[in-house]
Design a protein around this motif. Sequence first.
Motif, PDB file in Angstrom:
ATOM      1  N   PRO A 235       0.494  -1.349   0.198  1.00  0.00           N
ATOM      2  CA  PRO A 235      -0.280   0.227   0.315  1.00  0.00           C
ATOM      3  C   PRO A 235       1.028   1.126   0.308  1.00  0.00           C
ATOM      4  O   PRO A 235       1.868   0.645   0.538  1.00  0.00           O
ATOM      5  N   VAL A 237       1.724   5.774   0.792  1.00  0.00           N
ATOM      6  CA  VAL A 237       1.265   6.709   0.899  1.00  0.00           C
ATOM      7  C   VAL A 237       2.264   8.206   0.250  1.00  0.00           C
ATOM      8  O   VAL A 237       2.382   7.885   0.098  1.00  0.00           O
ATOM      9  N   TYR A 267       4.360   0.380   4.057  1.00  0.00           N
ATOM     10  CA  TYR A 267       4.165   1.138   3.253  1.00  0.00           C
ATOM     11  C   TYR A 267       5.479   1.658   2.346  1.00  0.00           C
ATOM     12  O   TYR A 267       6.259   1.611   2.382  1.00  0.00           O
ATOM     13  N   LYS A 311      -3.867   0.417  -4.241  1.00  0.00           N
ATOM     14  CA  LYS A 311      -3.918   1.544  -2.673  1.00  0.00           C
ATOM     15  C   LYS A 311      -3.145   2.410  -2.178  1.00  0.00           C
ATOM     16  O   LYS A 311      -1.997   2.194  -2.025  1.00  0.00           O
ATOM     17  N   VAL A 312      -3.723   3.883  -2.204  1.00  0.00           N
ATOM     18  CA  VAL A 312      -3.130   4.598  -2.024  1.00  0.00           C
ATOM     19  C   VAL A 312      -3.758   5.476  -1.159  1.00  0.00           C
ATOM     20  O   VAL A 312      -4.932   5.526  -1.474  1.00  0.00           O
ATOM     21  N   GLY A 313      -2.993   6.285   0.130  1.00  0.00           N
ATOM     22  CA  GLY A 313      -3.791   7.192   0.787  1.00  0.00           C
ATOM     23  C   GLY A 313      -2.665   8.279   0.486  1.00  0.00           C
ATOM     24  O   GLY A 313      -1.472   8.180  -0.057  1.00  0.00           O
ATOM     25  N   GLU A 336      -8.055   5.011  -1.561  1.00  0.00           N
ATOM     26  CA  GLU A 336      -8.935   4.572  -0.548  1.00  0.00           C
ATOM     27  C   GLU A 336      -9.173   6.183   0.781  1.00  0.00           C
ATOM     28  O   GLU A 336      -9.586   5.872   1.392  1.00  0.00           O
ATOM     29  N   ALA A 425     -13.152   8.272  -1.152  1.00  0.00           N
ATOM     30  CA  ALA A 425     -12.058   8.037  -1.122  1.00  0.00           C
ATOM     31  C   ALA A 425     -12.780   8.452   1.159  1.00  0.00           C
ATOM     32  O   ALA A 425     -13.494   9.561   1.310  1.00  0.00           O
ATOM     33  N   MET A 479      -4.873   5.763   8.241  1.00  0.00           N
ATOM     34  CA  MET A 479      -4.171   4.907   6.628  1.00  0.00           C
ATOM     35  C   MET A 479      -3.938   3.409   6.789  1.00  0.00           C
ATOM     36  O   MET A 479      -4.172   2.201   5.813  1.00  0.00           O
ATOM     37  N   VAL A 483      -5.936   2.441   3.684  1.00  0.00           N
ATOM     38  CA  VAL A 483      -5.306   1.852   2.361  1.00  0.00           C
ATOM     39  C   VAL A 483      -4.586   0.382   2.906  1.00  0.00           C
ATOM     40  O   VAL A 483      -4.233  -0.769   2.060  1.00  0.00           O
ATOM     41  N   LYS A 484      -4.176  -0.053   4.283  1.00  0.00           N
ATOM     42  CA  LYS A 484      -3.500  -1.306   4.604  1.00  0.00           C
ATOM     43  C   LYS A 484      -4.725  -2.144   4.685  1.00  0.00           C
ATOM     44  O   LYS A 484      -3.893  -3.206   4.045  1.00  0.00           O
TER      45      LYS A 484
END
Length: 710
Positions: A235, A237, A267, A311-313, A336, A425, A479, A483-484
């Motif tokens: 994932p 960030v 991450y 998946k991205v934050g 996300e 999101a 996150m 995301v995770k």
Amino acid sequence: MMRGWRLATLTVLALAALAGCIGTDEVLDRQSAATDALDPTDVEAPDEAEIEETEEGVRVLLEAVELPIEHEIQVPEDAEMVRVTAHHADEDRAIFPVLEHADTGHHRCYPSIAEAWNVGVNGTTTCAALTALDGDNATWKLSVNAATTSTDFLVSTPVVSAFPQSSDQGVAERVAIDFVADADDGLVDEIDTEALSEPHHEVGDTSFHEVESHDGSQLWVQVTTPADDAHEAYPTVMVSTPYTTGDRQTSERVYEDYVKEFVQRGYAVVIADVRGFGRSDGCMEVWGPNEQADQAELVDWITDQDFSDGKVGMTGVSYPGTTPIQAAVQAPEGLEAVVSIAGVLNAYKDWHFGGVPNGESIGSPIGYQTIGLTATGEDPIERATDQANGVCDPSLVARANDPRAVHDEFYEVRNFTARADEVEAAVMVEHGYNDVNVKSAMQLDWFNDLDVPKVGMFGNWHHQWAARADEVTMRVAWMDQFVKGENLGLANASTASVTANGDRYRETNAWPDPAAEPQGFAPDLDERSLQAEPAEGSGEAQILLTGTSNAEPLARAAGETSIELSTTLNETVRVAGQPYLSLDVTLEGAENAYVGADLLHDDGDHVQRVTFGWTNLAHRGSHDSYEPLQPGERVTVPLPFLPGEHVFEEGDELRLVVQGVTEEDWFKYRPGQPGQLVLHGEGTQLTLSTLDEGAYEATPTSATPTQLSG
């Protein structure tokens, strides 16, 4: 500077002295409970310190310590929170304790520079942080510094007393380091802290890339992944920022604290230069349509890479807190979660709140263009030439400082609140009522309009992370959940976590709170007083508009430059949301004026500025048009205040100050036109949004404010 930490001998406080207040048995029960949860013999301290057992846990106490202090502290295994309270020997000097993770350098708590608009944190300051993120026996860095001058806070000097440049910082009269055994309440009570990601990974290689945007501009990107071959994809960030040039003076890898914080938790971390800044080419637009498109395209690029699990934050503060919102309103696949801290959600309200050009409008475009011209990815001569030729928007500075301040398409495309219903999101926001840079009005028509999992932190801090102990924990938890993919219990979150003055706290599902009811006050201008409804306004008053801050000699000759109205409250008033002032005025000697108002709280000991607002008389119909006043024309104009929450106790004095806006009201402020304003009491009214009794509870330990006025 402190050195020589040791396992110190326990000195037990004489708690029996408190028996007359809360009872000996209760004191001993608390003492026993704290001792069972937190072993004082495991607490390290410098040689000159005392260790005390307290009701909360264990305290390390230092007295008469020369500043600055810098040292690593070992967090005891059973401590759930660390709180540092520092008191300067000189009550007029500010003192700032900061806790950081010793390895990553990412803050664990960072105090606010002021408790309120005009109340600095001189004398005593608190910095508190939860320990859940870092596992057992984590090592944190404690820094305690003092400012060289007082931090008596004025809006005209929003950047108050940075950390000192000289070595003469004076003496901390006392520094108390509290290791608190129980801080599992508030927001963190709703999450499974055992499921938080842990910093078990080594930081791997960093690579640099150029990502081609829709118009051919090359966007610079930095990618760092864990050094763990067992995982093929992670994932991610992302921080998308204009602020990397300064970092590159000391390191090729930028945003090192973010990189280490999240990479060690499993991450991948991507840092991207916003177009026109750093090493990205293209023209800076300051939140414009190409920049917005870039953010979604960067998410698309990440999800296509081998290091990404799809998946991205996104996260960031200020401008980097705005780019996540730019991406979120486009809902790119794979985005996300976003954490937006003091982000710009509506450029018009940022640059022209109330229809008035303010210091942010002057400072931002010039500052951003200066940053852009120092970027390393393109020759600055060529970039300056492009700007002069109109390749970049040559009207940016002029538009932002146009005294007419008309809302048009330029601002509409930079109004992200209008697209809240397009967000998919999960959104976490943090915003201070006292943000002197990006105003709390950003949250109007945003947080409440989001139909996604959301958490908001709102309280009395400035342009920074939320000044409370649970901030970093909640940010990482957000996150981790979205995301995770960890189950921390936040999947259906819809919470506004709100703090107010006087150790008040509440959790609700909306902010500003639609349950707040209007409470009106009408002016008696002859008596200079405010009367609660159903009284009607009366009288007239004249206010001299000087068009300059240097008005005192002229004011003495020609009349008042402001009027102050007040009332002693016969009941507690809980202000929650956005106050409004409806002005009934006639302008003489000018075709327009900017009018400002302050809402003040006098509790008998000191006067605190609660909030303020402005209005542009030529915007009496709307911000979409500029309509100069005719000679002698009488108009009714709304004046909005910045939203927040504040409680006035019964017997306190509520004050309202109305004046022409001058350059003292905001840094680098553009004053309005001179003239004379006649205020008519008949059609003037102050309206507060207020909550009922029982709205607040005591602030949870986990939300301990990281500032305390001395």
